[in-house]
Design a protein around this motif. Sequence first.
Motif, PDB file in Angstrom:
ATOM      1  N   SER A   1     -11.171  22.021   0.647  1.00  0.00           N
ATOM      2  CA  SER A   1     -10.175  22.052  -0.292  1.00  0.00           C
ATOM      3  C   SER A   1      -9.655  20.545  -0.437  1.00  0.00           C
ATOM      4  O   SER A   1      -8.991  20.305  -1.640  1.00  0.00           O
ATOM      5  CB  SER A   1      -9.066  23.008  -0.232  1.00  0.00           C
ATOM      6  N   PHE A   2      -9.838  19.754   0.570  1.00  0.00           N
ATOM      7  CA  PHE A   2      -8.907  18.605   0.276  1.00  0.00           C
ATOM      8  C   PHE A   2      -9.830  17.397   0.977  1.00  0.00           C
ATOM      9  O   PHE A   2     -10.775  17.512   1.421  1.00  0.00           O
ATOM     10  CB  PHE A   2      -7.838  18.400   1.486  1.00  0.00           C
ATOM     11  N   SER A   3      -9.596  16.196   0.454  1.00  0.00           N
ATOM     12  CA  SER A   3     -10.679  14.914   0.931  1.00  0.00           C
ATOM     13  C   SER A   3      -9.926  14.628   2.380  1.00  0.00           C
ATOM     14  O   SER A   3      -8.585  14.296   2.624  1.00  0.00           O
ATOM     15  CB  SER A   3     -10.297  13.969   0.034  1.00  0.00           C
ATOM     16  N   VAL A   4     -10.549  14.795   3.489  1.00  0.00           N
ATOM     17  CA  VAL A   4     -10.151  14.604   4.707  1.00  0.00           C
ATOM     18  C   VAL A   4     -10.696  13.290   5.586  1.00  0.00           C
ATOM     19  O   VAL A   4     -11.871  13.208   5.434  1.00  0.00           O
ATOM     20  CB  VAL A   4     -10.436  15.999   5.616  1.00  0.00           C
ATOM     21  N   PHE A   5      -9.736  12.736   6.246  1.00  0.00           N
ATOM     22  CA  PHE A   5     -10.341  11.725   7.143  1.00  0.00           C
ATOM     23  C   PHE A   5      -9.945  11.980   8.370  1.00  0.00           C
ATOM     24  O   PHE A   5      -8.765  12.142   8.840  1.00  0.00           O
ATOM     25  CB  PHE A   5      -9.512  10.397   6.553  1.00  0.00           C
ATOM     26  N   PHE A   6     -10.795  12.055   9.507  1.00  0.00           N
ATOM     27  CA  PHE A   6     -10.638  12.718  10.755  1.00  0.00           C
ATOM     28  C   PHE A   6     -10.782  11.448  11.691  1.00  0.00           C
ATOM     29  O   PHE A   6     -11.762  10.816  11.470  1.00  0.00           O
ATOM     30  CB  PHE A   6     -11.785  13.653  11.001  1.00  0.00           C
ATOM     31  N   THR A   7      -9.670  11.181  12.489  1.00  0.00           N
ATOM     32  CA  THR A   7      -9.782  10.025  13.276  1.00  0.00           C
ATOM     33  C   THR A   7      -9.037  10.466  14.819  1.00  0.00           C
ATOM     34  O   THR A   7      -8.666  11.627  14.859  1.00  0.00           O
ATOM     35  CB  THR A   7      -9.198   8.862  12.583  1.00  0.00           C
TER      36      THR A   7
ATOM     37  N   MET B   1       0.827  -1.063   0.153  1.00  0.00           N
ATOM     38  CA  MET B   1       0.041   0.207   0.035  1.00  0.00           C
ATOM     39  C   MET B   1       1.010   1.223   0.099  1.00  0.00           C
ATOM     40  O   MET B   1       1.774   1.489   0.790  1.00  0.00           O
ATOM     41  CB  MET B   1      -0.930   0.025   1.248  1.00  0.00           C
ATOM     42  N   THR B   2       0.987   1.972  -1.122  1.00  0.00           N
ATOM     43  CA  THR B   2       1.573   3.231  -1.265  1.00  0.00           C
ATOM     44  C   THR B   2       1.094   4.306  -0.488  1.00  0.00           C
ATOM     45  O   THR B   2      -0.235   4.647  -0.683  1.00  0.00           O
ATOM     46  CB  THR B   2       2.101   3.755  -2.623  1.00  0.00           C
ATOM     47  N   LYS B   3       1.609   5.258   0.307  1.00  0.00           N
ATOM     48  CA  LYS B   3       1.225   6.401   0.941  1.00  0.00           C
ATOM     49  C   LYS B   3       1.032   7.503   0.027  1.00  0.00           C
ATOM     50  O   LYS B   3       2.341   7.862  -0.713  1.00  0.00           O
ATOM     51  CB  LYS B   3       2.170   6.652   2.000  1.00  0.00           C
ATOM     52  N   LYS B   4      -0.061   8.027  -0.236  1.00  0.00           N
ATOM     53  CA  LYS B   4       0.070   9.462  -1.193  1.00  0.00           C
ATOM     54  C   LYS B   4      -0.420  10.555  -0.341  1.00  0.00           C
ATOM     55  O   LYS B   4      -0.309  11.805  -0.789  1.00  0.00           O
ATOM     56  CB  LYS B   4      -1.187   9.058  -2.219  1.00  0.00           C
ATOM     57  N   GLY B   5      -1.171  10.115   0.762  1.00  0.00           N
ATOM     58  CA  GLY B   5      -1.711  11.328   1.523  1.00  0.00           C
ATOM     59  C   GLY B   5      -0.739  12.105   2.475  1.00  0.00           C
ATOM     60  O   GLY B   5       0.294  11.791   2.355  1.00  0.00           O
ATOM     61  N   VAL B   6      -1.500  12.742   3.288  1.00  0.00           N
ATOM     62  CA  VAL B   6      -0.726  13.667   4.081  1.00  0.00           C
ATOM     63  C   VAL B   6      -1.174  13.192   5.790  1.00  0.00           C
ATOM     64  O   VAL B   6      -2.399  13.102   6.037  1.00  0.00           O
ATOM     65  CB  VAL B   6      -0.774  15.015   4.040  1.00  0.00           C
TER      66      VAL B   6
ATOM     67  N   ALA C   1      -6.590   5.105   4.368  1.00  0.00           N
ATOM     68  CA  ALA C   1      -6.943   6.715   3.913  1.00  0.00           C
ATOM     69  C   ALA C   1      -5.792   7.173   3.366  1.00  0.00           C
ATOM     70  O   ALA C   1      -5.995   7.994   2.354  1.00  0.00           O
ATOM     71  CB  ALA C   1      -7.451   7.386   5.023  1.00  0.00           C
ATOM     72  N   LEU C   2      -4.551   7.010   3.716  1.00  0.00           N
ATOM     73  CA  LEU C   2      -3.461   7.788   3.154  1.00  0.00           C
ATOM     74  C   LEU C   2      -3.198   7.061   1.608  1.00  0.00           C
ATOM     75  O   LEU C   2      -2.647   7.977   0.981  1.00  0.00           O
ATOM     76  CB  LEU C   2      -2.194   7.327   3.884  1.00  0.00           C
ATOM     77  N   ALA C   3      -3.634   5.889   1.502  1.00  0.00           N
ATOM     78  CA  ALA C   3      -3.265   5.251   0.285  1.00  0.00           C
ATOM     79  C   ALA C   3      -4.182   6.033  -0.628  1.00  0.00           C
ATOM     80  O   ALA C   3      -3.975   5.968  -2.109  1.00  0.00           O
ATOM     81  CB  ALA C   3      -3.480   3.823   0.393  1.00  0.00           C
ATOM     82  N   GLU C   4      -5.459   6.436  -0.294  1.00  0.00           N
ATOM     83  CA  GLU C   4      -6.328   7.053  -1.247  1.00  0.00           C
ATOM     84  C   GLU C   4      -6.078   8.505  -1.538  1.00  0.00           C
ATOM     85  O   GLU C   4      -6.879   9.204  -2.119  1.00  0.00           O
ATOM     86  CB  GLU C   4      -7.842   6.939  -0.483  1.00  0.00           C
TER      87      GLU C   4
ATOM     88  N   LYS D   1      -5.685  10.891   1.080  1.00  0.00           N
ATOM     89  CA  LYS D   1      -6.698  11.705   1.983  1.00  0.00           C
ATOM     90  C   LYS D   1      -5.673  12.367   3.020  1.00  0.00           C
ATOM     91  O   LYS D   1      -4.381  11.996   3.076  1.00  0.00           O
ATOM     92  CB  LYS D   1      -7.613  10.777   2.883  1.00  0.00           C
ATOM     93  N   VAL D   2      -6.039  13.663   3.497  1.00  0.00           N
ATOM     94  CA  VAL D   2      -5.292  14.489   4.722  1.00  0.00           C
ATOM     95  C   VAL D   2      -5.960  13.643   5.925  1.00  0.00           C
ATOM     96  O   VAL D   2      -7.178  13.722   5.890  1.00  0.00           O
ATOM     97  CB  VAL D   2      -5.696  15.886   4.515  1.00  0.00           C
ATOM     98  N   VAL D   3      -5.144  13.121   6.377  1.00  0.00           N
ATOM     99  CA  VAL D   3      -5.665  12.202   7.895  1.00  0.00           C
ATOM    100  C   VAL D   3      -5.385  13.297   9.028  1.00  0.00           C
ATOM    101  O   VAL D   3      -4.110  13.487   9.034  1.00  0.00           O
ATOM    102  CB  VAL D   3      -4.915  10.961   7.682  1.00  0.00           C
ATOM    103  N   ILE D   4      -6.304  13.495   9.646  1.00  0.00           N
ATOM    104  CA  ILE D   4      -6.241  14.374  11.065  1.00  0.00           C
ATOM    105  C   ILE D   4      -6.363  13.312  12.116  1.00  0.00           C
ATOM    106  O   ILE D   4      -7.288  12.939  12.371  1.00  0.00           O
ATOM    107  CB  ILE D   4      -7.064  15.475  10.859  1.00  0.00           C
ATOM    108  N   CYS D   5      -5.362  13.055  12.903  1.00  0.00           N
ATOM    109  CA  CYS D   5      -5.596  12.347  13.890  1.00  0.00           C
ATOM    110  C   CYS D   5      -5.269  13.157  15.277  1.00  0.00           C
ATOM    111  O   CYS D   5      -4.454  13.681  15.505  1.00  0.00           O
ATOM    112  CB  CYS D   5      -4.420  11.144  13.844  1.00  0.00           C
ATOM    113  N   ASP D   6      -6.361  12.939  16.120  1.00  0.00           N
ATOM    114  CA  ASP D   6      -6.507  13.423  17.439  1.00  0.00           C
ATOM    115  C   ASP D   6      -5.800  12.541  18.417  1.00  0.00           C
ATOM    116  O   ASP D   6      -6.179  11.416  18.693  1.00  0.00           O
ATOM    117  CB  ASP D   6      -7.891  13.716  17.942  1.00  0.00           C
TER     118      ASP D   6
END
Length: 198
Positions: free
Chosen positions: A32-38, A1-6, A85-88, A90-95
């Motif tokens: 502005s971005f596709s975000v995954f919040f976790t 799985m390659t990482k493309k997101g942030v 999510a990163l492979a898709e 997405k900008v991943v925001i992790c609390d």
Amino acid sequence: MTKKGVFIIIEGLDGSGKTTQANLLAKKLSESFSVFFTAEPSHGKTGTYIRESCLYEEKRLPAASEALLFAADRIEHLENEVKPALAEGKVVICDRYLYSSLAYQGSAGLGTSWIKKINSYALKPDFGIFIDVPPEQVLERLRRRKKSVMETLEIQQKVRGIYLKFVENGELIKVDGNGPKDEVSSVLYSKILGFLEK
Ligand code: TYD
């Protein structure tokens, strides 16, 4: 799985407003971005166990057992949620992330090198934020919210001290959380946007 997101992580003391700020950031960025919040502890099997079984004073486990559980949850969370999510892209925001283990389990007396070792599978974040609020103020906020407060001022100071070491060595970027919610949010947003648009 390659990482493309942030991969962006947000850290801070309980009561620092970190969850509110992480949520506001996710909302603004999703314009502005596709975000995954976790968040960690996650809602996976180990994270659910942690939330239900060790976050209450009467149910606490020995510090090293808790550290191992947080590390196990982190691997599960990364494999099942963050990495896909990163492979898709997405900008991943992790609390909360690894630095919560270093700061909280570290303040309970565990060594940084051992905590890092049991977390050696933890993916390095691209950007780490520490929302800084003085421990006295954090305790006051928690008391006002009538949230049961496990940490004493001394523990909060220890936890903050560890976070600040990672600010000093450049692993975390400090954002002053001691101001109106919207102002803190704008500062945080512009820092992250500056990084994303680089
Ligand atoms: P918190 O962010 O407060 O979760 P919520 O907002 O859902 O209540 O995290 C719960 C507690 O877990 C917090 O006191 C810090 C602790 N924690 C650790 O001690 N180590 C860790 O690695 C993590 C992720 C959390």
